[in-house]
Design an enzyme around this catalytic site. Structure first.
Site, mmCIF file in Angstrom:
data_model
loop_
_atom_site.group_PDB
_atom_site.id
_atom_site.type_symbol
_atom_site.label_atom_id
_atom_site.label_comp_id
_atom_site.label_asym_id
_atom_site.label_seq_id
_atom_site.Cartn_x
_atom_site.Cartn_y
_atom_site.Cartn_z
ATOM 1 N N HIS A 102 0.882 -1.177 0.000
ATOM 2 C CA HIS A 102 0.000 0.000 0.000
ATOM 3 C C HIS A 102 0.918 1.225 0.000
ATOM 4 O O HIS A 102 2.026 1.172 0.557
ATOM 5 C CB HIS A 102 -0.827 0.129 1.273
ATOM 6 C CG HIS A 102 -1.779 -0.986 1.581
ATOM 7 N ND1 HIS A 102 -1.393 -2.138 2.190
ATOM 8 C CD2 HIS A 102 -3.119 -1.080 1.409
ATOM 9 C CE1 HIS A 102 -2.454 -2.917 2.372
ATOM 10 N NE2 HIS A 102 -3.514 -2.305 1.905
ATOM 11 N N ASP A 105 2.315 1.874 3.391
ATOM 12 C CA ASP A 105 3.306 0.935 3.936
ATOM 13 C C ASP A 105 4.718 1.393 3.623
ATOM 14 O O ASP A 105 5.631 1.188 4.415
ATOM 15 C CB ASP A 105 3.167 -0.462 3.309
ATOM 16 C CG ASP A 105 1.790 -1.041 3.445
ATOM 17 O OD1 ASP A 105 1.116 -0.744 4.427
ATOM 18 O OD2 ASP A 105 1.394 -1.817 2.536
#
Ligand code: XLS
Ligand code: NI
Ligand code: NI
Length: 438
Positions: A102, A105
């Site tokens: 993501h 992240d």
């Protein structure tokens, strides 16, 4: 690259089923030819950045139990670089062909939208540089449109149009980055696209917002020439009580309603299937039947618990039958098997992360070999063909061609004075047949 948590660990290798080394692959021989191609190309394993690098072991009752070095670094961008170094070192240890991430992240939130996008692109460049010296490629990218409080009432389905626009900007940049990094897919999991109560929800409006959002993503994908697949990840509940992307069948209906069934496929997750009251194999077979099987988040849930525990797969029967249906559907194509799976809160040693993935990859490889053996044996297929053999007859086929009316079928049935006799479904015989492969 700086020293990482995994620097001291050698790359895990295939050592055969008799190996007693816990950090060796006993079944995952990536180059072994199975059903005409290398095992590694069937499975296309991916390591998930969020669970493996970003997750800190906190739960609703407890503070973080896994404080990785990069989580303690004062400058968040420096922490993100250290995290990326650790990520690629972990990929080296596992010899895993793909990863997934993501936006949040890999890069910290900035002060505002521009700041967040700038952090993100800086880290995308950093990952791109790491990928130059790594075998590990990108299976898919995605945007985290659920963690920050701005998304608490949804992203595309938010009552505030500014959140819709913010989300659109985020997905645009994530799709750009996924293309730049050579990703094979882009995933949309509708994190908070759902509702808690109808008292404050205009259902019809929210569905139209979601449909339009998805159409915008598909239009943009074509505009930039992204050759990968756009995938929706169904989930029935958690975090909201009623998620719009409930399961395969629901999402297919949604795609049809917005004319996107030829454009979007599914990323199916084992634990989500369980939460929807289905099995993983059901969701896979259903997606295959609709022609929308895209990729797998290969994990398992705990049948005793009602939430997404995201455990590494370890139920051989469940995984083998899931992969059996993947093989029957013609394989995963651009998709793969992503370990959307996390170690338990007590698994605090860096080595636990390695054991988890080695076990997961080996488990899936073993399950795939079993599934391939069932396919090659052919008895299950033959039994299925036999069960539907009546439909190969000309008269039977006529009924489905759309030319015979109900009256015509009735007249023919009366003419033959039909008296169909019940036939055994043979379930136990087939279960016994299957058990020979385990
Ligand atoms: C959460 C989802 C999530 C997606 C990616 O339950 O599984 O991890 O895979 O956003
Ligand atoms: Ni999940
Ligand atoms: Ni998932």
């Amino acid at each position: 690259m700086s020293e990482t948590l995994f620097s001291g660990m050698p790359t895990v290798r295939y050592a055969g089923p008799d190996s007693r080394d816990p950090l060796s692959y006993r079944y995952y021989d990536a180059n072994r030819i199975v059903l005409g191609k290398p095992l590694g190309e069937h499975l296309r394993f991916a390591c998930a950045y969020w669970h493996s690098l970003a997750m800190n072991g906190s739960d609703p009752f407890g503070t973080p139990s896994l404080m990785r070095p990069w989580m303690r670094t004062a400058d968040p961008m420096q922490g993100a670089r250290e995290k990326a170094d650790a990520a690629f070192d972990l990929f080296r240890v596992l010899d895993v062909p793909f990863f997934t991430f993501h936006d949040r992240d890999i890069a910290p939130e900035g002060e505002d939208l521009r700041g967040s996008l700038s952090n993100f692109h800086e880290m995308v460049d950093y990952l791109g540089a790491r990928m130059q010296t790594s075998q590990t490629r990108l299976l898919w990218g995605t945007a985290n449109l659920f963690s920050h409080p701005r998304f608490m009432a949804g992203a595309a389905t938010n009552p505030d149009p500014d959140v819709f626009a913010y989300s659109a900007a985020t997905v645009k940049h994530c799709l750009d980055a996924t293309k730049t990094l050579g990703g094979d897919n882009y995933v949309l999991w509708g994190g908070r696209e759902g509702y808690e109560t109808l008292l404050n929800t205009d259902l019809r409006r929210e569905l139209d917002q979601l449909g339009r959002f998805l159409s915008l993503v598909v239009e943009y994908k074509h505009k930039i020439g992204f050759a990968g697949q756009i995938l929706i990840e169904p989930k029935p509940k958690e975090p909201t009580a009623h998620q719009y992307d409930f399961d395969t069948a629901t999402v297919y209906g949604f795609l049809q309603r917005y004319g996107l069934e030829g454009e979007v496929k599914l990323n199916l997750e084992g634990n989500h299937a369980l939460l929807a009251g289905h099995s993983f194999e059901h969701e896979i077979a259903m997606a295959a039947a609709f022609g929308i099987l895209g990729s797998l988040d290969i994990n398992r849930g705990d049948p005793l618990l009602g939430w997404d525990t995201d455990q590494f797969p370890m139920n051989l029967n469940e995984t083998a039958m899931a992969l059996y249906h993947v093989i029957k559907a013609g394989g995963l194509g651009l998709g793969g098997c992503n370990f959307d799976a996390k170690i338990r809160r007590q698994s605090i040693d860096p080595a636990d992360l390695v054991h988890a993935h080695v076990g997961g990859m080996d488990h899936c490889a073993r399950a795939f070999l079993i599934a391939a053996a069932i396919v090659e044996d052919g008895q299950l297929d033959a039994a299925l063909a036999e069960r539907y053999a009546g439909w190969t007859g000309a008269g039977a086929r006529e009924m489905l061609k759309g030319k015979m009316t109900l009256e015509a079928i009735a007249a023919a049935a009366e003419d033959r004075n039909l008296s169909p006799q019940p036939r055994s479904g043979g379930q136990e015989r087939l279960e016994n047949l299957l058990s020979r492969f385990f």
